[in-house]
Scaffold this active site. Structure first.
Site, PDB file in Angstrom:
ATOM      1  N   LYS A 107       0.812  -1.216   0.000  1.00 41.70           N
ATOM      2  CA  LYS A 107       0.000   0.000   0.000  1.00 41.70           C
ATOM      3  C   LYS A 107       0.848   1.270   0.000  1.00 41.70           C
ATOM      4  O   LYS A 107       0.345   2.351  -0.285  1.00 41.70           O
ATOM      5  CB  LYS A 107      -0.981  -0.024   1.155  1.00 41.70           C
ATOM      6  CG  LYS A 107      -2.010  -1.141   0.972  1.00 41.70           C
ATOM      7  CD  LYS A 107      -3.111  -1.093   1.998  1.00 41.70           C
ATOM      8  CE  LYS A 107      -4.184  -2.133   1.716  1.00 41.70           C
ATOM      9  NZ  LYS A 107      -3.752  -3.508   2.030  1.00 41.70           N
ATOM     10  N   ASP A 108       2.134   1.142   0.309  1.00 39.14           N
ATOM     11  CA  ASP A 108       3.023   2.302   0.220  1.00 39.14           C
ATOM     12  C   ASP A 108       3.052   2.872  -1.200  1.00 39.14           C
ATOM     13  O   ASP A 108       3.158   4.079  -1.377  1.00 39.14           O
ATOM     14  CB  ASP A 108       4.458   1.919   0.624  1.00 39.14           C
ATOM     15  CG  ASP A 108       4.611   1.807   2.139  1.00 39.14           C
ATOM     16  OD1 ASP A 108       3.918   2.544   2.867  1.00 39.14           O
ATOM     17  OD2 ASP A 108       5.426   0.978   2.586  1.00 39.14           O
TER      18      ASP A 108
END
Ligand SMILES: *Cc1c(COP(=O)(O)O)cnc(C)c1O
Length: 430
Positions: A107-108
């Site tokens: 998700k970064d």
């Protein structure tokens, strides 16, 4: 590129900035691109020899054309993607490692791009923007980290109390500054419901400029297409063949981004949609009936989603027939997930987090079905670093080496307010 609502194809189309900042369409639908962009032929053929950043640029460019100039986009991508997504070979398959960012989960990629895009789009505004986000674990940490310290933007994260790991809780609720957190007495679906209701609240709209950062947000989805393209390009460079990617899935944002990459021309043969016992989508692919349901808690908690929000996107873009041609659904029990973590560690000395283990096990389950054959490369996305889920993994494998970025996070204090799973409790605090 124009974007329209999943619930009204003939409604008003908006640009990327508008879709990103609004999060949800006014009718409650999700924004989707009007057409699937395609790489120019010259890009398609040179993908295997292109750098990560060149592929990132070519992948995102058509989605933001006319809104973010090339030079600004390039800067944004260098800042956002300041880590790699290596394609490791482990035994008979690939593992696409998406956990080298600051919060050690895929998700970064989405959150870091999104923070920079928002800041670009808001560069001439002086009214502060409030990001409201529900998380089952990893989104909250990535969004909090991505936006931490960004001027003119504050973030409020809702997470299900007691259902995220100690490390995740510190990533979500340990930053302070422009990041605040609520521990909701309920499930992730409750958190999502509260966020949706807050967005629909007319009174709140008048007081606060709200935006979302869930995987429903198109600005998170689009950058996720990048690592599919780079991973598939690397597999193509090594084997000369299109790869089969298995995607451990919850809200199906990640898989939707993969489908975009494939439509654009990334060399991906097929996808495996792997879930835990929250198997709404595998059931749909098998019998054609979509039955959203309450989520069940599992050891791969970032995938505990009974009503996947991106399902709407997938079915607006692709017919059931088309989805079945491109996707094979598999669900994996907690027991098999644990066995997989153990056996992969025994055999290869590699630690898998529970989500990645679901992906690995799904590939095993499909071997010899024809979807996966030894003559074509296949692999799973590794969606999180195993150290994020040490309390599940370590009893099965022994101690996991912890990356320094995660060690620092464990020293933070949790500062979250507990609230009931009740819309008014949220709204009165915003
Ligand atoms: C969010 C998450 C998933 C699920 O991704 P979706 O885009 O919601 O399908 C899987 N694994 C990990 C580690 C996650 O954080």
């Amino acid at each position: 590129m124009r974007y329209y609502s999943t619930r009204n194809k003939n409604g008003r189309a908006v640009d990327f900035a508008h879709a990103a900042l609004a999060g949800l369409a006014p009718d409650g639908g999700l924004f989707v691109p009007e057409t699937a962009p395609e790489y120019p032929q010259a890009v398609k053929t040179s993908l295997p020899v292109m750098s990560f950043h060149d592929i990132a640029f070519e992948t995102i460019k058509p989605f933001v054309q006319g809104e973010i100039p090339g030079a600004a986009l390039e800067d944004m991508l260098y800042e956002a993607f300041n880590f790699d997504a290596p394609l490791a070979a482990v035994g008979d398959r690939y593992v696409l490692e998406l956990f080298h960012g600051p919060t050690a989960a895929f998700k970064d990629f989405g959150a870091r791009f999104m923070a920079r895009a928002f800041s670009y789009f808001r560069r001439n505004e002086d009214k502060p923007l409030r990001i409201l986000v529900a998380t089952s674990g990893d989104t909250g940490g990535a969004v909090a980290d991505g936006f931490f310290g960004v001027d003119g933007i504050s973030v409020t994260v809702l997470y299900p109390k007691g259902r995220v790991s100690p490390l995740q809780e510190r990533q979500i609720a340990g930053l302070g500054g422009n990041i605040s957190a609520f521990a909701v007495e309920g499930s992730f679906d409750d958190c999502q419901r509260l966020v949706k209701a807050a967005f629909a609240d007319e009174g709140l709209k008048k007081r606060v400029v709200l935006s979302s950062a869930n995987s429903i947000n198109i600005a998170r989805l689009v950058p996720q297409a990048v690592y599919y393209a780079t991973g598939a390009a690397r597999a193509m460079a090594e084997t000369g063949k299109q790869v089969v990617f298995c995607v451990p899935s919850g809200n199906f944002g990640n898989l939707t981004a993969g489908m975009y990459a494939r439509e654009m021309g990334a060399p991906i043969r097929h996808f495996i949609a792997a879930t835990n016992i929250n198997k709404t989508v595998p059931d749909y692919l098998e019998n054609g009936v979509y039955e959203p349901r309450a989520s069940l808690p599992t050891i791969s908690n970032a995938m505990d989603v009974g009503a996947p929000s991106n399902f709407e996107r997938m079915t607006v873009h692709w017919s059931l027939k088309r989805l079945c041609e491109t996707l094979t659904g598999v669900f994996i029990s907690d027991e098999t997930t644990r066995e997989t973590i153990k056996s992969v560690h025994n055999r290869y000395g590699r630690f898998l987090d529970p989500h990645t283990a679901v992906g690995w096990a799904a590939l095993d389950a499909l071997k010899s079905t024809g979807k996966i054959t030894p003559d074509a490369p296949f692999g799973t996305l590794a969606t999180a670093h195993p150290a994020k889920f040490a309390e599940i993994v370590e009893p099965l494998t022994g101690a996991i080496p912890v990356p320094p970025s995660l060690q620092k996070v464990m020293e933070r204090n949790v500062a979250a307010e507990t609230i009931p799973a009740d819309v008014s409790a949220l709204i009165e605090r915003l």
